[in-house]
Design a protein around this motif. Structure first.
Motif, short mmCIF file in Angstrom:
data_model
loop_
_atom_site.label_atom_id
_atom_site.label_comp_id
_atom_site.label_asym_id
_atom_site.label_seq_id
_atom_site.Cartn_x
_atom_site.Cartn_y
_atom_site.Cartn_z
N THR A 18 123.15 -27.94 24.98
CA THR A 18 122.37 -28.29 23.78
C THR A 18 121.09 -27.48 23.78
N ARG A 19 120.83 -26.82 22.66
CA ARG A 19 119.62 -26.02 22.54
C ARG A 19 118.79 -26.53 21.37
N THR A 48 115.56 -28.90 19.67
CA THR A 48 115.09 -30.26 19.76
C THR A 48 115.67 -31.08 18.63
N SER A 49 115.38 -32.35 18.64
CA SER A 49 115.86 -33.26 17.59
C SER A 49 114.87 -33.33 16.43
N SER A 79 118.89 -29.67 16.82
CA SER A 79 119.50 -29.10 18.01
C SER A 79 120.87 -28.54 17.67
#
Length: 269
Positions: free
Chosen positions: A249-250, A252-253, A258
């Motif tokens: 996972t790259r 952020t939320s 992501s």
């Protein structure tokens, strides 16, 4: 300064249903599935509505705003419904108002129609039973088996680590999902096939954006669907084979969100 969310443009779709070759039981799942790909601006269903054989469809037409198109069977043994659907599809094509078509049938007679629509740059989504002839399946950009829409493939799991890896993409043996002993047997995932695609399109570090992976799989196998193998999403299928694949996972939320990347684990690494 106010930040506005990016506008998402949905595809305009024409849904054409061959009532003679599609069961009314799929209607709920069908339109839920179609909603993933765009907006169904046109919904038409073709058949001979003077007889009792389409009674199941008659009960659901109003609830789903599907327009029935009457087509009499002029000659016994001849399917006039196919011709009516194809003519309407071409008429709709030339309006240039649609981005794609949803062809709902298990009949291979629509193979050439699907190819013709794609020649015009439109996306074709096919919906049919597992018995659908291969030429029609291959002629579509994406093909969804209607057994999935009726919930006949059960036992979807979020981990699936107990599923054995197939020896080859062509292997058709089935396995039981351990977490659901009463579930229907599921075909093994084409792990070697997915691994080859990852190797073909990976960057220098071996990583592939999960969306790009899914797109390339569909190009080669329009009928591929993780749900067929007991997984809700492609990401869950990738996670289900930790010895073969790696998921990362790259981002952020936050605003940017992501994204997921997958990589084929090479032997010895």
């Amino acid at each position: 300064m106010a930040i506005h969310a990016p506008t998402v443009t949905q595809k305009h779709l024409a849904v054409l249903i061959d009532a003679d070759n599609a069961a009314a039981a799929i209607v709920e799942g069908l339109f839920e599935e179609i909603a993933k790909y765009g907006v169904a601006n046109v919904k038409r269903i073709y058949g001979d509505w003077t007889g009792p054989q389409l009674g199941g469809w008659k009960k659901v037409l109003l609830d789903h705003s599907i327009q029935p198109i009457q087509q009499f069977a002029y000659t016994k043994g001849k399917n006039a419904t196919d011709s009516a659907l194809i003519i309407d599809a071409m008429d709709l094509l030339y309006t240039r108002r649609f981005d794609g078509f949803c062809l709902v049938s298990s009949d291979s007679d629509f193979t050439r129609l699907a190819s013709r629509l794609r020649e015009e740059g439109l996306t074709v989504y096919g919906f049919g039973e597992e018995k659908t002839p291969r030429p029609f399946v291959s002629a579509c950009d994406k093909f969804i088996y209607t057994e999935l829409l009726r919930g006949e493939v059960l036992g979807a799991s979020s981990n699936g680590h107990d599923r054995p890896e197939p020896e080859s993409p062509a292997e058709i043996e089935t396995v039981n999902v351990a977490s659901a002993p009463e579930a229907k047997k599921l075909p093994k995932a084409p792990v070697s096939f997915i691994a080859k695609i990852l190797d073909d399109i990976a960057d220098e570090d071996g990583w592939v954006h999960l969306g790009a992976l899914g797109t390339n799989i569909s190009k080669l196998r329009p009928e591929f669907d993780p749900r067929t193998h007991g997984y809700k999403k492609l990401s869950e299928l990738i996670k289900g084979y930790p010895d073969t694949f790696e998921l990362q996972t790259r981002g952020t939320s936050g605003v940017g969100g992501s994204v997921l990347y997958a990589r084929h684990r090479q032997p010895g690494l």
